[in-house]
Scaffold this motif. Sequence first.
Motif, PDB file in Angstrom:
ATOM      1  N   VAL A 183       0.835  -1.220   0.000  1.00 33.85           N
ATOM      2  CA  VAL A 183       0.000   0.000   0.000  1.00 33.85           C
ATOM      3  C   VAL A 183       0.864   1.262   0.000  1.00 33.85           C
ATOM      4  N   GLN A 184       2.087   1.140   0.524  1.00 34.26           N
ATOM      5  CA  GLN A 184       2.962   2.326   0.567  1.00 34.26           C
ATOM      6  C   GLN A 184       3.611   2.650  -0.776  1.00 34.26           C
ATOM      7  N   LYS A 185       3.410   1.801  -1.769  1.00 33.39           N
ATOM      8  CA  LYS A 185       3.896   2.107  -3.120  1.00 33.39           C
ATOM      9  C   LYS A 185       2.945   3.066  -3.844  1.00 33.39           C
ATOM     10  N   SER A 186       1.798   3.335  -3.246  1.00 38.02           N
ATOM     11  CA  SER A 186       0.758   4.176  -3.861  1.00 38.02           C
ATOM     12  C   SER A 186       1.257   5.578  -4.228  1.00 38.02           C
ATOM     13  N   PRO A 187       0.998   6.021  -5.468  1.00 38.53           N
ATOM     14  CA  PRO A 187       1.375   7.385  -5.874  1.00 38.53           C
ATOM     15  C   PRO A 187       0.766   8.485  -4.993  1.00 38.53           C
TER      16      PRO A 187
END
Lengths: 186, 186
Positions: free
Chosen positions: A164-168
Amino acid sequence: MNTATLQENVLNGVNTTRLANTIEAIRMAPKLGEFQFRAQNTWENGGRNHATINGYRGAAQELQRSDAFRLVNDEPPVLLGRDSGPNPVEYVLAGLSGCMTTTLAYHAAARGLEIESISSSYEGDIDLRGLFDIDPDVRSGYREIRVKFRVRGGIDEETIKELVQKSPVFDTLRNPVNIRIEVEKA
Amino acid sequence: MNTATLQENVLNGVNTTRLANTIEAIRMAPKLGEFQFRAQNTWENGGRNHATINGYRGAAQELQRSDAFRLVNDEPPVLLGRDSGPNPVEYVLAGLSGCMTTTLAYHAAARGLEIESISSSYEGDIDLRGLFDIDPDVRSGYREIRVKFRVRGGIDEETIKELVQKSPVFDTLRNPVNIRIEVEKA
């Protein structure tokens, strides 16, 4: 039935064959990964205005939807509006929620991890002493946002938290964005 | 006609009497200015999910709308979706646009500056090599956002530029926000 369809795999509702092809295409030709998203806004009155979303640039093309999306911004009565739409800071939470969710579904699919359900909740704190210039040490924006994910599927908590922390949008909020402003009198 | 109504002033569609009272109330009792906004998100499939916006805390009360707002997130076909709604990074531009616009209208009203029209446009650059883990030096979020305002009214360009930057969403994007994430397996 055509052969191409038979050869495409889908996981979490994501066509993983096309996803892998997209990633490989961008790896070979980084220009394909340069996207530009856009919005136009028109003020109506007081705290009410609307944003129009349509054209964007991506995959080295100018692209359009068949119809534009129209998003009304308003404020609740306690902030002097009429509640005819979410307020702007709520749109940011909506975007964050959509982005973390989609990023999880796509990245899990790319890794072959099946997800059955995702729900999540968001809370953000804003102290209006910032916006209203009451205290110069108080920022006008969100001081903190708390996110809770509840996920069912073949994926562990650590991996969910990583993906989820890869989210733009997560990155857009977590790290400073350069914003250039031009003003013109009409 | 009642006396209270006669005594209230409106400028730019903003009730400046109530705005001044609100600011004074928060100055005297900072707790009234502590707002908490919220969103819930439910994943549907692939790049499609929806956010629900309703309750919030503000002015030392729990508040609700008569109906929740429902915001659909999707991706365009080039990003493996079906274009059934704006994508999450577009929601962020919509929120930024609404916030800079409302902040300008409210702050101008508080200063007695009349505005006739506001339109604005937003462009944000995203390099998908970030999201897709192709290059660790590329961020996944917006690298830069460019904003253009076009304003008609009794306000100069310098003041417009000053006031739009007071926007909570502008600050939220421009400066880092602390985001805490909890994950639970359902």
